[in-house]
Design a protein around this motif. Structure first.
Motif, mmCIF file in Angstrom:
data_model
loop_
_atom_site.group_PDB
_atom_site.id
_atom_site.type_symbol
_atom_site.label_atom_id
_atom_site.label_comp_id
_atom_site.label_asym_id
_atom_site.label_seq_id
_atom_site.Cartn_x
_atom_site.Cartn_y
_atom_site.Cartn_z
ATOM 1 N N ALA A 1 0.809 -1.223 0.000
ATOM 2 C CA ALA A 1 0.000 0.000 0.000
ATOM 3 C C ALA A 1 0.838 1.268 0.000
ATOM 4 C CB ALA A 1 -0.953 -0.006 1.193
ATOM 5 N N ASN A 2 1.947 1.263 0.733
ATOM 6 C CA ASN A 2 2.785 2.459 0.825
ATOM 7 C C ASN A 2 3.500 2.785 -0.485
ATOM 8 O OD1 ASN A 2 2.084 2.813 3.515
ATOM 9 N ND2 ASN A 2 3.841 1.642 4.281
ATOM 10 N N GLU A 3 3.570 1.807 -1.386
ATOM 11 C CA GLU A 3 4.258 2.009 -2.667
ATOM 12 C C GLU A 3 3.275 2.295 -3.798
ATOM 13 O OE1 GLU A 3 6.846 -1.513 -3.243
ATOM 14 O OE2 GLU A 3 6.254 -1.983 -1.179
ATOM 15 N N LEU A 4 1.966 2.236 -3.508
ATOM 16 C CA LEU A 4 0.953 2.349 -4.552
ATOM 17 C C LEU A 4 0.205 3.671 -4.462
ATOM 18 C CD1 LEU A 4 -0.518 -1.265 -4.219
ATOM 19 C CD2 LEU A 4 0.993 -0.427 -6.042
ATOM 20 N N PRO A 5 -0.294 4.177 -5.599
ATOM 21 C CA PRO A 5 -1.087 5.415 -5.573
ATOM 22 C C PRO A 5 -2.439 5.165 -4.910
ATOM 23 C CG PRO A 5 -1.174 4.418 -7.748
ATOM 24 C CD PRO A 5 -0.180 3.617 -6.963
ATOM 25 N N SER A 6 -3.093 6.245 -4.506
ATOM 26 C CA SER A 6 -4.431 6.132 -3.933
ATOM 27 C C SER A 6 -5.351 7.153 -4.629
ATOM 28 C CB SER A 6 -4.412 6.401 -2.430
ATOM 29 O OG SER A 6 -5.686 6.200 -1.878
ATOM 30 N N PRO A 7 -6.453 6.712 -5.222
ATOM 31 C CA PRO A 7 -6.878 5.307 -5.290
ATOM 32 C C PRO A 7 -6.009 4.496 -6.252
ATOM 33 C CG PRO A 7 -8.353 6.669 -6.574
ATOM 34 C CD PRO A 7 -7.434 7.614 -5.878
ATOM 35 N N PHE A 8 -5.986 3.195 -6.023
ATOM 36 C CA PHE A 8 -5.210 2.281 -6.851
ATOM 37 C C PHE A 8 -6.159 1.519 -7.761
ATOM 38 C CE2 PHE A 8 -2.987 -1.995 -7.173
ATOM 39 C CZ PHE A 8 -2.138 -1.578 -8.189
ATOM 40 N N LYS A 9 -5.936 1.630 -9.079
ATOM 41 C CA LYS A 9 -6.795 0.979 -10.067
ATOM 42 C C LYS A 9 -6.016 -0.185 -10.682
ATOM 43 C CE LYS A 9 -9.557 3.711 -12.452
ATOM 44 N NZ LYS A 9 -10.085 4.778 -13.348
ATOM 45 N N ALA A 10 -6.392 -1.396 -10.310
ATOM 46 C CA ALA A 10 -5.627 -2.586 -10.681
ATOM 47 C C ALA A 10 -6.352 -3.410 -11.738
ATOM 48 C CB ALA A 10 -5.375 -3.443 -9.451
ATOM 49 N N LEU A 11 -5.597 -3.929 -12.691
ATOM 50 C CA LEU A 11 -6.064 -4.917 -13.665
ATOM 51 C C LEU A 11 -5.253 -6.182 -13.438
ATOM 52 C CD1 LEU A 11 -7.225 -6.187 -16.274
ATOM 53 C CD2 LEU A 11 -5.557 -4.820 -17.563
ATOM 54 N N GLN A 12 -5.954 -7.303 -13.255
ATOM 55 C CA GLN A 12 -5.270 -8.569 -13.036
ATOM 56 C C GLN A 12 -5.937 -9.659 -13.870
ATOM 57 O OE1 GLN A 12 -3.591 -11.324 -9.325
ATOM 58 N NE2 GLN A 12 -5.162 -9.813 -8.927
ATOM 59 N N MET A 13 -5.121 -10.396 -14.624
ATOM 60 C CA MET A 13 -5.603 -11.534 -15.392
ATOM 61 C C MET A 13 -4.756 -12.749 -15.057
ATOM 62 S SD MET A 13 -6.512 -10.044 -19.200
ATOM 63 C CE MET A 13 -5.210 -8.819 -19.317
ATOM 64 N N GLY A 14 -5.409 -13.875 -14.838
ATOM 65 C CA GLY A 14 -4.658 -15.077 -14.530
ATOM 66 C C GLY A 14 -5.573 -16.248 -14.236
ATOM 67 N N ASN A 15 -4.997 -17.438 -14.226
ATOM 68 C CA ASN A 15 -5.774 -18.643 -13.957
ATOM 69 C C ASN A 15 -6.105 -18.758 -12.472
ATOM 70 O OD1 ASN A 15 -6.104 -19.899 -16.518
ATOM 71 N ND2 ASN A 15 -3.968 -20.523 -16.497
ATOM 72 N N VAL A 16 -7.271 -19.315 -12.191
ATOM 73 C CA VAL A 16 -7.685 -19.661 -10.835
ATOM 74 C C VAL A 16 -8.203 -21.099 -10.883
ATOM 75 C CG1 VAL A 16 -8.256 -17.276 -10.253
ATOM 76 C CG2 VAL A 16 -10.053 -18.801 -11.104
ATOM 77 N N TRP A 17 -8.336 -21.709 -9.697
ATOM 78 C CA TRP A 17 -8.683 -23.125 -9.641
ATOM 79 C C TRP A 17 -9.784 -23.363 -8.611
ATOM 80 C CZ3 TRP A 17 -4.003 -21.020 -10.433
ATOM 81 C CH2 TRP A 17 -3.251 -21.478 -11.518
ATOM 82 N N ARG A 18 -10.792 -24.132 -9.012
ATOM 83 C CA ARG A 18 -11.864 -24.531 -8.106
ATOM 84 C C ARG A 18 -12.231 -25.991 -8.393
ATOM 85 N NH1 ARG A 18 -15.912 -19.273 -8.892
ATOM 86 N NH2 ARG A 18 -14.347 -17.686 -8.353
ATOM 87 N N ALA A 19 -12.349 -26.787 -7.364
ATOM 88 C CA ALA A 19 -12.713 -28.199 -7.524
ATOM 89 C C ALA A 19 -14.226 -28.305 -7.702
ATOM 90 C CB ALA A 19 -12.238 -29.000 -6.320
ATOM 91 N N ASP A 20 -14.710 -27.679 -8.748
ATOM 92 C CA ASP A 20 -16.144 -27.559 -9.017
ATOM 93 C C ASP A 20 -16.583 -28.675 -9.960
ATOM 94 O OD1 ASP A 20 -18.649 -26.464 -8.932
ATOM 95 O OD2 ASP A 20 -18.035 -24.459 -9.568
ATOM 96 N N ARG A 21 -17.890 -28.816 -10.136
ATOM 97 C CA ARG A 21 -18.416 -29.794 -11.090
ATOM 98 C C ARG A 21 -18.379 -29.179 -12.485
ATOM 99 N NH1 ARG A 21 -23.479 -30.902 -13.193
ATOM 100 N NH2 ARG A 21 -24.449 -29.298 -11.894
ATOM 101 N N PRO A 22 -17.580 -29.738 -13.391
ATOM 102 C CA PRO A 22 -17.442 -29.144 -14.727
ATOM 103 C C PRO A 22 -18.761 -29.174 -15.492
ATOM 104 C CG PRO A 22 -15.692 -30.745 -14.284
ATOM 105 C CD PRO A 22 -16.719 -30.915 -13.211
#
Length: 423
Positions: free
Chosen positions: A106-127
């Motif tokens: 937080a101390n290194e980031l601007p305020s407000p901080f507008k973040a974009l994040q893309m990536g894989n996530v995993w859930r043991a769900d019923r496909p």
């Protein structure tokens, strides 16, 4: 024994034609969100098990792929409980990792901080269709902005992106967790019953208002309370009572049960988005919208697409989550596009990436002399400098079939090179 050549259940191999579309969608997302001031970040796919099981992720906490301790820390003989065996897990969404990231930097980031994040996530769900155990998520979040400017920006950025991908006539459904609680309190339900009531309410689109009424009564809730609660939704079925007018009706009916700021907040968001939107969509106030994550504290929203018949993304405000890490709450709000479902719809519609450069195939006869091979590679280099994509490949005996296969992959122009002549 032969090794298993199929991917693990609920996960999939991605073929080249889909990868082209995925790369294009990622480029549109990145370019569009950057114009709204969002900055791309990345977090590890593994999080501490304590972070993933802090009762913030709702049912997703039951779907975690947990990771065993390693080396000397793993002692199967003395283990008495799961905590003795597990210390990490694959992330089930991008919000928990983002909040940990923000809390740490937080101390290194601007305020407000507008973040974009893309990536894989995993859930043991019923496909099922559009649902996998490993899937890409695409989130934008604004941390440090307490006003509904965050919600307005998130909705506009997300819908602009979806519009650029060619989707029209979709809906953004919007509600507020405080509205849900106020409606339950008005009917006389105790706060301890809210989660159970909301689980049933969330089924409204599947079982209808009669089904919700019956299930609440079957669950043992007082019939008069259930009738008073359901009556609110029956009134809102009037098509003339929608959007800001529906919010006004509820605010007047609920009285002190609903904080005045909720009414103003939702009305301002709807009016601002409708006045400034770029994409072709409808912003709909939906008092039955629940969203499963228990970390939501205020506004919630969801993308509904007729082509899919279900949610293609969603989000909301989670003002108390940073405080779980730092002890100090920070206003936060996010919106996630259902990336895999968007890809599925584009694939099913036969989507072609616009402005794709020409694909050329140079078929080279076996045994081509070195000087001619050099000439072929030089010609290929010149075409690539023009922006074309050139595949240099050995010529098969069945040249006709080879060309048919390449044409199916999108190759439009062919050039053949032989030992004794150049065609």
């Amino acid at each position: 024994m032969a090794l298993n050549k199929k991917p693990v259940t609920g996960m999939k191999d991605i073929m080249p034609e889909e990868m082209v579309i995925r790369d294009y969608v990622i480029s549109v997302i990145t370019e569009t969100y950057s114009k709204f001031g969002f900055t791309r970040i990345e977090t590890p796919c593994v999080e501490s098990i304590e972070n993933l099981t802090n009762k913030q992720g709702g049912d997703n906490e039951k779907l975690i792929f947990k990771i065993l301790k390693r080396g000397e820390k793993l002692n199967l003989e003395t283990a008495e409980k799961e905590a003795d065996l597990v210390d990490g897990g694959l992330r089930y969404d991008l919000t928990v990792p983002l909040v940990r990231y923000y809390s740490n930097h937080a101390n290194e980031l601007p305020s407000p901080f507008k973040a974009l994040q893309m990536g894989n996530v995993w859930r043991a769900d019923r496909p099922q269709r559009g649902r996998y155990r490993q899937f890409m998520q695409c989130d934008i979040d604004i941390l440090g902005e307490p006003s509904n400017l965050a919600e307005i920006e998130l909705i506009l950025a997300t819908t602009t992106t979806i519009g650029k991908l060619g989707f029209k006539n979709f809906q953004i459904r919007i509600n507020d967790r405080r509205m849900l609680k106020a409606m339950a309190a008005y009917a006389g339900f105790g706060e301890e019953d809210y989660n159970s009531i909301f689980i049933t309410l969330d089924k409204m689109d599947k079982i209808g208002i009669d089904g919700v009424t019956a299930e609440l009564k079957e669950n043992g809730f007082d019939a008069s309370m259930v009738d008073k609660y359901v009556a609110l939704f029956e009134v809102l079925e009037n098509p003339d009572l929608a959007g800001v007018e529906a919010i006004k009706y509820l605010a007047d009916t609920l009285g002190d049960c609903l904080p005045e700021e909720v009414r103003n907040n939702l009305s301002e968001i709807i009016e601002a988005v409708e006045a400034t939107k770029c994409a072709d969509f409808e912003l709909v106030f939906d008092p039955t919208l629940v969203r499963g994550m228990s970390y939501y504290t205020g506004t919630i929203f969801e993308i509904a697409m007729p082509e899919f018949g279900g949610s293609c993304g969603g989000g909301g405000r989670y003002d108390e989550m940073v405080g779980k890490f730092t002890g100090n709450n920070v206003p936060a709000c996010g919106f996630s596009i259902g990336f895999e479902r968007i890809i599925l719809l584009l694939m099913e519609s036969g989507f072609k990436v616009p402005g794709t450069s020409e694909k050329m195939a140079f078929l080279v006869e076996k045994g081509l002399p070195t000087d001619k091979m050099i000439s072929v590679m030089q010609e290929a280099a010149k075409e690539r400098e023009k922006g074309n994509r050139v595949l240099v490949v050995r010529m098969n005996k069945n040249k006709k079939f080879q060309k048919e296969q390449l044409a199916a992959e999108g190759y439009e122009n062919f050039k053949e090179f032989y030992k004794n002549e150049l065609k």
